[in-house]
Design a protein around this motif. Structure first.
Motif, mmCIF file in Angstrom:
data_model
loop_
_atom_site.group_PDB
_atom_site.id
_atom_site.type_symbol
_atom_site.label_atom_id
_atom_site.label_comp_id
_atom_site.label_asym_id
_atom_site.label_seq_id
_atom_site.Cartn_x
_atom_site.Cartn_y
_atom_site.Cartn_z
ATOM 1 N N TYR A 1 -19.772 9.898 23.522
ATOM 2 C CA TYR A 1 -19.383 11.223 23.015
ATOM 3 C C TYR A 1 -17.993 11.188 22.372
ATOM 4 C CZ TYR A 1 -23.229 13.871 25.209
ATOM 5 O OH TYR A 1 -24.440 14.394 25.554
ATOM 6 N N GLY A 2 -17.109 10.399 22.954
ATOM 7 C CA GLY A 2 -15.752 10.321 22.404
ATOM 8 C C GLY A 2 -15.773 9.845 20.961
ATOM 9 N N ASP B 1 -24.058 19.117 18.470
ATOM 10 C CA ASP B 1 -24.182 20.398 19.197
ATOM 11 C C ASP B 1 -24.467 20.122 20.686
ATOM 12 O OD1 ASP B 1 -23.824 21.781 16.866
ATOM 13 O OD2 ASP B 1 -25.962 22.199 16.532
ATOM 14 N N PHE B 2 -25.424 19.243 20.939
ATOM 15 C CA PHE B 2 -25.754 18.914 22.335
ATOM 16 C C PHE B 2 -24.556 18.262 23.031
ATOM 17 C CE2 PHE B 2 -30.461 18.760 21.100
ATOM 18 C CZ PHE B 2 -30.778 19.908 21.806
ATOM 19 N N ALA B 3 -23.872 17.388 22.290
ATOM 20 C CA ALA B 3 -22.725 16.687 22.890
ATOM 21 C C ALA B 3 -21.647 17.681 23.320
ATOM 22 C CB ALA B 3 -22.155 15.669 21.893
ATOM 23 N N ARG B 4 -21.358 18.676 22.469
ATOM 24 C CA ARG B 4 -20.319 19.667 22.829
ATOM 25 C C ARG B 4 -20.711 20.424 24.083
ATOM 26 N NH1 ARG B 4 -21.261 21.361 17.730
ATOM 27 N NH2 ARG B 4 -20.273 19.969 16.237
ATOM 28 N N ALA B 5 -22.011 20.836 24.152
ATOM 29 C CA ALA B 5 -22.483 21.586 25.331
ATOM 30 C C ALA B 5 -22.336 20.730 26.590
ATOM 31 C CB ALA B 5 -23.945 22.002 25.138
ATOM 32 N N ASN B 6 -22.667 19.457 26.477
ATOM 33 C CA ASN B 6 -22.573 18.568 27.643
ATOM 34 C C ASN B 6 -21.126 18.284 28.027
ATOM 35 O OD1 ASN B 6 -25.183 17.704 28.781
ATOM 36 N ND2 ASN B 6 -25.627 17.166 26.656
ATOM 37 N N VAL B 7 -20.267 18.138 27.034
ATOM 38 C CA VAL B 7 -18.856 17.881 27.338
ATOM 39 C C VAL B 7 -18.294 19.058 28.140
ATOM 40 C CG1 VAL B 7 -16.541 17.712 26.317
ATOM 41 C CG2 VAL B 7 -18.397 16.283 25.450
ATOM 42 N N ARG B 8 -18.609 20.294 27.699
ATOM 43 C CA ARG B 8 -18.124 21.473 28.444
ATOM 44 C C ARG B 8 -18.648 21.451 29.876
ATOM 45 N NH1 ARG B 8 -20.376 24.401 24.277
ATOM 46 N NH2 ARG B 8 -18.963 24.609 22.520
ATOM 47 N N VAL C 1 -12.309 16.161 20.987
ATOM 48 C CA VAL C 1 -12.303 14.709 21.139
ATOM 49 C C VAL C 1 -11.669 14.242 22.457
ATOM 50 C CG1 VAL C 1 -10.183 14.364 19.775
ATOM 51 C CG2 VAL C 1 -11.847 12.530 19.971
ATOM 52 N N GLU C 2 -10.606 14.914 22.877
ATOM 53 C CA GLU C 2 -9.946 14.460 24.113
ATOM 54 C C GLU C 2 -10.860 14.639 25.326
ATOM 55 O OE1 GLU C 2 -5.907 15.424 26.387
ATOM 56 O OE2 GLU C 2 -5.798 15.726 24.213
ATOM 57 N N ALA C 3 -11.467 15.837 25.430
ATOM 58 C CA ALA C 3 -12.385 16.102 26.552
ATOM 59 C C ALA C 3 -13.589 15.169 26.469
ATOM 60 C CB ALA C 3 -12.838 17.558 26.528
ATOM 61 N N ALA C 4 -14.057 14.921 25.241
ATOM 62 C CA ALA C 4 -15.228 14.047 25.078
ATOM 63 C C ALA C 4 -14.905 12.636 25.554
ATOM 64 C CB ALA C 4 -15.663 14.035 23.613
#
Ligand code: SF4
Ligand code: SF4
Length: 425
Positions: free
Chosen positions: A273-274, A242-249, A284-287
Motif C-alpha cells: 500500500y505504501g 480506493d480499496f487501499a485507502r479504506a483498508n489503510v483507515r 502515504v505515511e499511514a499506508a
C-alpha cells in the motif's frame, strides 16, 4: 504481429515506471522460473520478453495490438521472476503498469470483456457473492451440483468446477484461546479478504483462534474491504487505490501491531500500500505504516509456539503460494511449523514454488494456461505420495483441489490454518 483492434499509442512513456525497465539487463536468468515460459517456450511469454514489449510500447516502436495484449494477459503476476532476478527488477510494479495500459487502450472481445467485468463486479463484494451463491448452496445441500453442471454452458461449468463445497461447517475449527493473553501481548488483526470470507472463512477463523491460543490479542476488523489485489491484477488501479485507502483507515484505527491474511495475495497487496499510494501525500505515511505491519501467520505462530502437542501421523507436502514465497519471501516458516507437529513427515514436491495457475482470478479468465499449470502441479503432488498438500492461500486450494478431484486423487488439499486446527483436535 496481428493488427486487429490496433490502437496507436503516444510514443511518450505510455508504460508507467519507464525508468524501472532499465533495471533489466536481459540476462534471461528468470526464464525457467516463469510458469508461462516453461509451458509455451515462447520468449514473449517470459519476463524478459514482456519487459522488452513494455519498453517497445513505451518508446512507440510498436503498437498495442492483440498479440502484445495477449502476452501481458498471459502473465500470472506470480512474481517468480522477481525471486530469480539478480538485478532486482520490480516486475510486479511493471506488470501492474502494463495491465493498466492494456485496460485503457485495448478493446477486448465480447466474452473476455464479459468475464472480466463479471469478476470485477462480484468478487470484491462479499455480499454480492453470497447472494449469487445462495441458490447454489441449496443445490449443494440437495446433492444436485453434478446434474446442474451437466446443463450449464461450458464457461460457467468451468467456473463451478473451481468452487469448493459451500458448506463451511464441514471444516474443523481450532480450539479457542487456551491462555489469557498478557495485557502487553502484541495485537494482531486478521484481514478476512473478500472471496475468502465467503468461500473459506474457516481459514480466517482458525487463523484468529490459533493466534489467540499462541498468546496474541486478536482484534476484529468489521467490515473488511477487498484489499484491491484483484483490481491490481486486472489493470484497474483506480479502484485498487480506493480499496487501499479504506483498508489503510480501518487497519490504522484497529491499532494492530501485526496484520495477517489467510490469503497471501491480500498480504502482499497490503504490504505494498505504501507503494500504491506513494503519490497521495495525505495517505502515504499511514499506508507505509500499515504496510510495515504485514506478517505471515506461520512466522507469528513460530515466534510464540503453542502448536499441536499430540501426534497427527501423516505425510504432508507443502505448496508455496506465489505471493507468500515471491512477494513476502516466506519459504521456511510454514515448513518449520508443519515439521513441529508430532507425527508429520514432510515430503518436498518438485517445483513447489511454481504457480498452480490460480493467480487471483486468472483461472477464470485464462482457463487453458491455468489448467496446464494445475495438471503440472497435480503431477508433482501425486508423485510425492503425500496424504495432504498444505498451502497458505485459498485460491491455490480451490485450483489444486479441483485438479486432484478431476483425476480421482485421494490427496487432501488443506490451508495451513485449517491443517493446524485439524492437528490440534
Ligand atoms: S510474474 Fe510470473 S508469469 Fe509473469 S513474467 Fe514473472 S514469472 Fe512469468
Ligand atoms: S528480469 Fe532480471 S533475470 Fe530476467 S532478464 Fe531481466 S535482469 Fe535478467
Amino acid at each position: 504481429m496481428a493488427t486487429a483492434s490496433l490502437i496507436p499509442l503516444n510514443p511518450a512513456r505510455g508504460v508507467s515506471d519507464y525508468d524501472l525497465l532499465f533495471d533489466c539487463v536481459h540476462c534471461g536468468l528468470c526464464a525457467e522460473a516463469c510458469p508461462t515460459y516453461v509451458v509455451t517456450r515462447c520468449e514473449m511469454d517470459s519476463p524478459r520478453g514482456r519487459i522488452y514489449l513494455m519498453k517497445s510500447l513505451a518508446e512507440g516502436r510498436i503498437d498495442l495490438d492483440d498479440d502484445a495484449a495477449r502476452h501481458f494477459d498471459l502473465c500470472l503476476g506470480c512474481r517468480g521472476c522477481e525471486t530469480a532476478c539478480p538485478s532486482g527488477v520490480h516486475y510486479g510494479r511493471l506488470i501492474a503498469g502494463a495491465r493498466s495500459l492494456v485496460e485503457q487502450n485495448h478493446r477486448r472481445g465480447f466474452v473476455d470483456r464479459f468475464k472480466r467485468r463479471a469478476v470485477g463486479a462480484i468478487f470484491p463484494y462479499p455480499h454480492r457473492l453470497r447472494v449469487l451463491l445462495a441458490p447454489l448452496k441449496l443445490v449443494d445441500r440437495l446433492g444436485l451440483r453434478p446434474a446442474l453442471r451437466a446443463v450449464l454452458p461450458r464457461m460457467i461449468d468451468d467456473w463451478l468446477d473451481l468452487l469448493p463445497p459451500l458448506e463451511p461447517d464441514l471444516r474443523p475449527l481450532a480450539r479457542g484461546a487456551t491462555i489469557a493473553p498478557r495485557t502487553d501481548a502484541p495485537t494482531v488483526v486478521v484481514h478476512r479478504g473478500c472471496v475468502a470470507q465467503v468461500l473459506a472463512n474457516s481459514e480466517n477463523l482458525n487463523s484468529e483462534r490459533l493466534l489467540a491460543a499462541a498468546g496474541y490479542r486478536v482484534v476484529q476488523l468489521e467490515p473488511t474491504s477487498c484489499c484491491g489485489a484483484l483490481d491490481l491484477h486486472s489493470g484497474n488501479g483506480s479502484r485498487a487505490r480506493d480499496f487501499a485507502r479504506a483498508n489503510v483507515r480501518a487497519l490504522k484505527n484497529s491499532g494492530a501491531d501485526a496484520i495477517v491474511s489467510a490469503a497471501s495475495g491480500c498480504s502482499v497487496a497490503i504490504a505494498e500500500y505504501g507503494d500504491l499510494l506513494r503519490d497521495e501525500p495525505q495517505f502515504v505515511e499511514a499506508a507505509r505504516a500499515v504496510s510495515s505491519k504485514v506478517r505471515d501467520l506461520s512466522s507469528l505462530l513460530l515466534d510464540a509456539p503453542a502448536g499441536p502437542k499430540h501426534e497427527f501421523r501423516c505425510r504432508v507436502t507443502y505448496h508455496d503460494a506465489c505471493h507468500l514465497v515471491h512477494g513476502l519471501g516466506v519459504r521456511e516458516a510454514p515448513r518449520k511449523l508443519l515439521a513441529s507437529i508430532p507425527g508429520v513427515t514432510i515430503v518436498e514436491m518438485t517445483e513447489s514454488d511454481l504457480c498452480c495457475g490460480s493467480a487471483g482470478s486468472y483461472n477464470l479468465t485464462e482457463p487453458a494456461m491455468a489448467r496446464d499449470l494445475a495438471r503440472r502441479k497435480a503431477d508433482n503432488i501425486v508423485a510425492t505420495g503425500a496424504d495432504y498438500v498444505v498451502l497458505a492461500n485459498p485460491g491455490c486450494e480451490f485450483q489444486i483441489a479441483a485438479e486432484l478431484s478431476r483425476r480421482g486423487s485421494n490427496v487432501k488439499v488443506v490451508h495451513l490454518a485449517d491443517f493446524l486446527a485439524m492437528a490440534s483436535q
